[in-house]
Every structure is written in structure tokens, then in C-alpha cells.
Write an enzyme that holds these catalytic residues in place. Structure first.
Site, PDB file in Angstrom:
ATOM      1  N   ASP A  35     -10.045  74.999  -8.719  1.00 40.65           N
ATOM      2  CA  ASP A  35      -8.620  74.736  -8.915  1.00 40.65           C
ATOM      3  C   ASP A  35      -8.116  75.309 -10.240  1.00 40.65           C
ATOM      4  O   ASP A  35      -8.886  75.466 -11.182  1.00 40.65           O
ATOM      5  CB  ASP A  35      -8.422  73.208  -8.871  1.00 40.65           C
ATOM      6  CG  ASP A  35      -7.008  72.827  -8.507  1.00 40.65           C
ATOM      7  OD1 ASP A  35      -6.187  73.715  -8.193  1.00 40.65           O
ATOM      8  OD2 ASP A  35      -6.717  71.613  -8.550  1.00 40.65           O
ATOM      9  N   GLY A  38      -3.479  79.265 -10.268  1.00 39.40           N
ATOM     10  CA  GLY A  38      -2.034  79.462 -10.422  1.00 39.40           C
ATOM     11  C   GLY A  38      -1.555  79.051 -11.810  1.00 39.40           C
ATOM     12  O   GLY A  38      -0.772  79.761 -12.446  1.00 39.40           O
ATOM     13  N   ARG A  39      -2.052  77.889 -12.273  1.00 40.92           N
ATOM     14  CA  ARG A  39      -1.638  77.403 -13.603  1.00 40.92           C
ATOM     15  C   ARG A  39      -2.141  78.317 -14.711  1.00 40.92           C
ATOM     16  O   ARG A  39      -1.445  78.575 -15.695  1.00 40.92           O
ATOM     17  CB  ARG A  39      -2.144  75.972 -13.828  1.00 40.92           C
ATOM     18  CG  ARG A  39      -1.108  74.925 -13.445  1.00 40.92           C
ATOM     19  CD  ARG A  39      -1.696  73.538 -13.448  1.00 40.92           C
ATOM     20  NE  ARG A  39      -2.549  73.346 -12.274  1.00 40.92           N
ATOM     21  CZ  ARG A  39      -3.360  72.300 -12.115  1.00 40.92           C
ATOM     22  NH1 ARG A  39      -3.462  71.387 -13.060  1.00 40.92           N
ATOM     23  NH2 ARG A  39      -4.069  72.193 -11.013  1.00 40.92           N
ATOM     24  N   ARG A  48       1.065  84.112  -9.793  1.00 38.89           N
ATOM     25  CA  ARG A  48      -0.064  83.293  -9.336  1.00 38.89           C
ATOM     26  C   ARG A  48      -1.223  84.137  -8.819  1.00 38.89           C
ATOM     27  O   ARG A  48      -2.393  83.806  -9.037  1.00 38.89           O
ATOM     28  CB  ARG A  48       0.408  82.337  -8.229  1.00 38.89           C
ATOM     29  CG  ARG A  48       1.313  81.226  -8.730  1.00 38.89           C
ATOM     30  CD  ARG A  48       1.836  80.395  -7.560  1.00 38.89           C
ATOM     31  NE  ARG A  48       0.759  79.805  -6.773  1.00 38.89           N
ATOM     32  CZ  ARG A  48       0.111  78.693  -7.100  1.00 38.89           C
ATOM     33  NH1 ARG A  48       0.434  78.046  -8.196  1.00 38.89           N
ATOM     34  NH2 ARG A  48      -0.853  78.227  -6.329  1.00 38.89           N
ATOM     35  N   HIS A  52      -5.561  84.208  -8.972  1.00 41.37           N
ATOM     36  CA  HIS A  52      -6.529  84.246  -7.867  1.00 41.37           C
ATOM     37  C   HIS A  52      -7.514  85.394  -8.039  1.00 41.37           C
ATOM     38  O   HIS A  52      -8.713  85.268  -7.791  1.00 41.37           O
ATOM     39  CB  HIS A  52      -5.801  84.391  -6.522  1.00 41.37           C
ATOM     40  CG  HIS A  52      -4.900  83.225  -6.216  1.00 41.37           C
ATOM     41  ND1 HIS A  52      -5.276  81.928  -6.442  1.00 41.37           N
ATOM     42  CD2 HIS A  52      -3.644  83.160  -5.713  1.00 41.37           C
ATOM     43  CE1 HIS A  52      -4.284  81.111  -6.091  1.00 41.37           C
ATOM     44  NE2 HIS A  52      -3.280  81.832  -5.654  1.00 41.37           N
ATOM     45  N   THR A  81      -6.700  74.243   4.797  1.00 41.02           N
ATOM     46  CA  THR A  81      -5.725  74.266   5.906  1.00 41.02           C
ATOM     47  C   THR A  81      -4.300  74.052   5.369  1.00 41.02           C
ATOM     48  O   THR A  81      -3.341  74.465   6.004  1.00 41.02           O
ATOM     49  CB  THR A  81      -6.053  73.175   6.945  1.00 41.02           C
ATOM     50  OG1 THR A  81      -6.240  71.929   6.267  1.00 41.02           O
ATOM     51  CG2 THR A  81      -7.321  73.505   7.718  1.00 41.02           C
ATOM     52  N   GLU A  82      -4.196  73.423   4.178  1.00 40.89           N
ATOM     53  CA  GLU A  82      -2.873  73.206   3.561  1.00 40.89           C
ATOM     54  C   GLU A  82      -2.316  74.478   2.928  1.00 40.89           C
ATOM     55  O   GLU A  82      -1.110  74.588   2.717  1.00 40.89           O
ATOM     56  CB  GLU A  82      -2.997  72.141   2.455  1.00 40.89           C
ATOM     57  CG  GLU A  82      -3.411  70.779   2.945  1.00 40.89           C
ATOM     58  CD  GLU A  82      -2.399  70.218   3.922  1.00 40.89           C
ATOM     59  OE1 GLU A  82      -1.237  70.044   3.509  1.00 40.89           O
ATOM     60  OE2 GLU A  82      -2.755  69.999   5.096  1.00 40.89           O
ATOM     61  N   LEU A 146     -30.159  81.935  -1.759  1.00 40.89           N
ATOM     62  CA  LEU A 146     -28.973  81.073  -1.842  1.00 40.89           C
ATOM     63  C   LEU A 146     -28.092  81.217  -0.598  1.00 40.89           C
ATOM     64  O   LEU A 146     -27.812  82.329  -0.146  1.00 40.89           O
ATOM     65  CB  LEU A 146     -28.144  81.468  -3.075  1.00 40.89           C
ATOM     66  CG  LEU A 146     -26.786  80.780  -3.234  1.00 40.89           C
ATOM     67  CD1 LEU A 146     -26.950  79.316  -3.659  1.00 40.89           C
ATOM     68  CD2 LEU A 146     -25.907  81.520  -4.227  1.00 40.89           C
ATOM     69  N   ARG A 203     -15.016  69.885  -9.639  1.00 40.23           N
ATOM     70  CA  ARG A 203     -13.615  70.292  -9.487  1.00 40.23           C
ATOM     71  C   ARG A 203     -13.066  70.667 -10.846  1.00 40.23           C
ATOM     72  O   ARG A 203     -13.180  69.895 -11.812  1.00 40.23           O
ATOM     73  CB  ARG A 203     -12.758  69.187  -8.860  1.00 40.23           C
ATOM     74  CG  ARG A 203     -11.309  69.656  -8.672  1.00 40.23           C
ATOM     75  CD  ARG A 203     -10.455  68.752  -7.822  1.00 40.23           C
ATOM     76  NE  ARG A 203      -9.175  69.410  -7.555  1.00 40.23           N
ATOM     77  CZ  ARG A 203      -8.345  69.090  -6.569  1.00 40.23           C
ATOM     78  NH1 ARG A 203      -8.647  68.111  -5.744  1.00 40.23           N
ATOM     79  NH2 ARG A 203      -7.226  69.750  -6.393  1.00 40.23           N
ATOM     80  N   GLU A 222     -22.717  63.262  -6.572  1.00 37.31           N
ATOM     81  CA  GLU A 222     -22.173  63.028  -7.909  1.00 37.31           C
ATOM     82  C   GLU A 222     -20.921  63.889  -8.054  1.00 37.31           C
ATOM     83  O   GLU A 222     -20.899  65.038  -7.593  1.00 37.31           O
ATOM     84  CB  GLU A 222     -23.195  63.459  -8.981  1.00 37.31           C
ATOM     85  CG  GLU A 222     -24.469  62.657  -8.997  1.00 37.31           C
ATOM     86  CD  GLU A 222     -24.273  61.258  -9.574  1.00 37.31           C
ATOM     87  OE1 GLU A 222     -23.301  61.035 -10.323  1.00 37.31           O
ATOM     88  OE2 GLU A 222     -25.114  60.391  -9.258  1.00 37.31           O
TER      89      GLU A 222
HETATM   90  C1  V07 Z   1     -10.573  83.356  -3.114  1.00 38.14           C
HETATM   91  C2  V07 Z   1     -10.844  83.343  -5.605  1.00 38.14           C
HETATM   92  C3  V07 Z   1     -11.526  82.140  -6.178  1.00 38.14           C
HETATM   93  C4  V07 Z   1     -10.555  81.106  -6.660  1.00 38.14           C
HETATM   94  C5  V07 Z   1      -9.916  80.279  -5.576  1.00 38.14           C
HETATM   95  C6  V07 Z   1      -8.896  80.913  -4.653  1.00 38.14           C
HETATM   96  C7  V07 Z   1      -8.824  82.392  -4.619  1.00 38.14           C
HETATM   97  C8  V07 Z   1     -13.798  84.760  -3.006  1.00 38.14           C
HETATM   98  C9  V07 Z   1     -13.494  84.719  -1.655  1.00 38.14           C
HETATM   99  C10 V07 Z   1     -14.349  85.094  -0.552  1.00 38.14           C
HETATM  100  C11 V07 Z   1     -14.260  84.445   0.672  1.00 38.14           C
HETATM  101  C12 V07 Z   1     -15.099  84.787   1.733  1.00 38.14           C
HETATM  102  C13 V07 Z   1     -16.038  85.760   1.549  1.00 38.14           C
HETATM  103  C14 V07 Z   1     -16.144  86.432   0.351  1.00 38.14           C
HETATM  104  C15 V07 Z   1     -15.303  86.094  -0.688  1.00 38.14           C
HETATM  105  C16 V07 Z   1     -12.203  84.185  -1.600  1.00 38.14           C
HETATM  106  C17 V07 Z   1     -10.245  83.378  -0.735  1.00 38.14           C
HETATM  107  C18 V07 Z   1      -9.776  83.095  -2.007  1.00 38.14           C
HETATM  108  C19 V07 Z   1      -9.390  83.093   0.451  1.00 38.14           C
HETATM  109  F1  V07 Z   1     -16.866  86.102   2.550  1.00 38.14           F
HETATM  110  N1  V07 Z   1     -12.793  84.288  -3.710  1.00 38.14           N
HETATM  111  N2  V07 Z   1     -11.800  83.928  -2.875  1.00 38.14           N
HETATM  112  N3  V07 Z   1     -11.443  83.911  -0.519  1.00 38.14           N
HETATM  113  N4  V07 Z   1     -10.113  83.071  -4.395  1.00 38.14           N
END
Ligand code: V07
Length: 255
Positions: A35, A38-39, A48, A52, A81-82, A146, A203, A222
Site C-alpha cells: 500500500d 499513490g500517496r 499516481r 505504481h 476486485t475493488e 520460491l 502491510r 502474525e
Molecule cells: C503491480 C506494483 C507493486 C505495487 C502495487 C500495485 C502496482 C508487479 C506485478 C505483477 C503481477 C503479475 C505478474 C508479474 C508482475 C503487478 C499489478 C500491479 C496489477 F505475473 N507489480 N504489480 N501487477 N504494482
């Protein structure tokens, strides 16, 4: 005199000296709500989506760290989903991140013996997102290092309602009896059926809520919270979370 750590200039370097983790008490399954992207961006006068993008870079570092210290499963809440309620440009951008991430990072995941998986309702994701992620899953399916588990279009209540429907349908068809329903068979209908339960939830960004993430699976985990925004999260924070986990276990571990 207390040790002062240098201010982080080069993000490639963890900020602190190692805390000294016990190698044989690393949590097996770590789940993270990433989380504050955006902030983080807003505080810098950036859009934003810039947060990301920065957050995606942190995912790469944390995956490396988790695989180095021997975490078995890392589940990352990438899209809930939100999140569909966000502005279209932001959703479009987010849906390109898996493509972007894998186009540069898949070779390293393969090299590291990481297995990519997802939880969530995958079939309604855009075709380009599905294609990139499916390719990564296919190319890493035999890896036994992993497990990197992305929650994509994931919502825990939906997951549980879906499980209930599956079970009800089996009962209706006469494939099983109501008296056969128990916790273990319910778990088997969840997206996480093949995974061990998370033992640590992290988180970032100061919120202390579950936000519909792994409600069933986190029953015994935990919880560890930090004010740090996800784009500022690094190996030293992750290490502190593992360190605190080990100390809580030491204090409350029982017998
Ligand atoms: C997303 C980057 C991390 C911060 C939180 C939201 C934005 C990596 C992936 C990803 C997902 C599937 C995959 C490989 C990479 C990703 C979304 C958003 C939707 F197979 N970061 N990241 N997917 N953020």
C-alpha cells in the site's frame, strides 16, 4: 551512543546493518499488502501511476530478498476486485505492469528457480495481461524454488462465496454429503488450496486493515505494519519484519 543510519541515497543499498536472522525460523509464507504507491507519488507531485511504477521496482527487490533468505511462498496483493473502481487510465496502467515486469524480469525469475502463480479471478483480466502472466506461469511451472504468488483481481469474500457455491453444487449433485463439509475441504475450494497458510502478513503505508485479503488463510498469521510507503520499502524493512516475527515466535511460541 545510538547508531545513526545514513539517509538512503542509493536505493540499491539496504539502509541498516543486518539484524541477524535465524536461518531456520524464516516464515514459510509471507503475504504483503503493498500500500501507499499513490500517496508516495502525490507527495512528490507526481501522478499516481508513477507510484505504481516505482512500486513495481520494489517488488523485484523483495522477490530477490525473499528467495535469498528462503521464504517458500510470497503472496503479493497486486490488484483487488475493488481496484476496478479506480480511474480508467490508472486501471489500464496497472494491467500493463505484469507485462512490463515480466518482459524484463522473467529471465531472472527462471534463473532463480522461482515459480510464478496467481490467485484471483484471472479470466476477466485484459488479454495482454493474461498472456504475459500465463507465459510466465508456463515457463516456471516446474521450478521448485520460491513460489511467487500474485493476487490479481482477488477478493477474499468472493473467493469464499465461490467456494461455498462449489460445495453446495457437489451436495446438490449427490457427490458429497453435508456432513462431509469441514475446514479442510472448504480450504480445498479456495484459490490457495495448494499453498501452505501465510504465517506473516505485512502491510505498508500505515493502514492496519485486511481489506478483503486472505481472510480465511490469515487466521493464525502474525501481522506486521509499517508507516513506510511501498515504493520506499526495502530489504531492511523486510528483514525487520522477519526479525520481529522471529522474536514474537520466541516469546509466544509455547511448549
Ligand atoms: C503491480 C506494483 C507493486 C505495487 C502495487 C500495485 C502496482 C508487479 C506485478 C505483477 C503481477 C503479475 C505478474 C508479474 C508482475 C503487478 C499489478 C500491479 C496489477 F505475473 N507489480 N504489480 N501487477 N504494482
Amino acid at each position: 551512543m545510538p547508531i545513526k543510519f545514513p539517509f538512503k541515497k542509493d536505493k540499491k543499498q539496504p539502509r541498516t546493518e543486518p539484524l541477524g536472522l535465524e536461518e531456520n525460523h524464516i516464515p514459510q509464507h509471507v503475504a504483503i499488502i503493498m500500500d501507499g504507491n499513490g500517496r508516495w507519488a502525490k507527495n512528490r507531485g507526481m501522478p499516481r501511476i508513477a507510484g505504481h511504477k516505482e512500486g513495481m521496482g520494489v517488488v523485484k527487490r523483495i522477490v530477490r530478498y525473499a528467495s535469498d533468505v528462503g521464504v517458500k511462498v510470497l503472496t503479493l496483493y497486486a490488484f483487488s476486485t475493488e481496484n476496478w473502481k479506480r480511474p480508467k487510465n490508472e486501471v489500464d496502467f496497472l494491467m500493463k505492469l505484469p507485462v512490463d515486469f515480466l518482459s524484463t524480469y522473467l529471465p531472472e525469475l527462471i534463473e532463480r528457480n522461482v515459480q510464478v502463480r496467481t490467485i484471483g479471478d484471472f479470466d476477466v483480466l485484459p488479454a495482454h495481461t493474461q498472456k504475459a502472466v500465463k507465459e510466465a506461469m508456463e515457463k516456471t511451472k516446474d521450478n521448485n524454488g520460491l513460489i511467487l504468488n500474485f493476487a490479481l483481481n482477488y477478493g477474499s469474500r468472493y473467493e469464499m462465496v465461490h467456494a461455498v457455491k462449489q460445495i453446495a453444487s457437489k451436495v446438490q449433485k449427490g457427490e458429497m454429503d453435508i456432513s462431509d463439509i469441514d475446514e479442510s475441504m472448504f480450504s480445498q475450494e479456495l484459490y490457495t488450496s495448494e499453498l501452505i497458510e501465510p504465517d506473516l502478513l505485512i502491510r505498508t503505508s500505515g493502514e492496519q486493515r485486511l481489506s478483503n485479503f486472505l481472510l480465511w488463510q490469515l487466521a493464525y498469521a502474525e501481522f506486521w505494519f509499517t508507516e513506510v510507503y511501498w515504493p520506499d520499502f526495502d530489504e531492511s524493512h523486510f528483514e525487520k519484519a522477519l526479525y520481529d516475527f522471529q522474536n514474537r515466535k520466541r516469546r509466544f511460541g509455547g511448549v
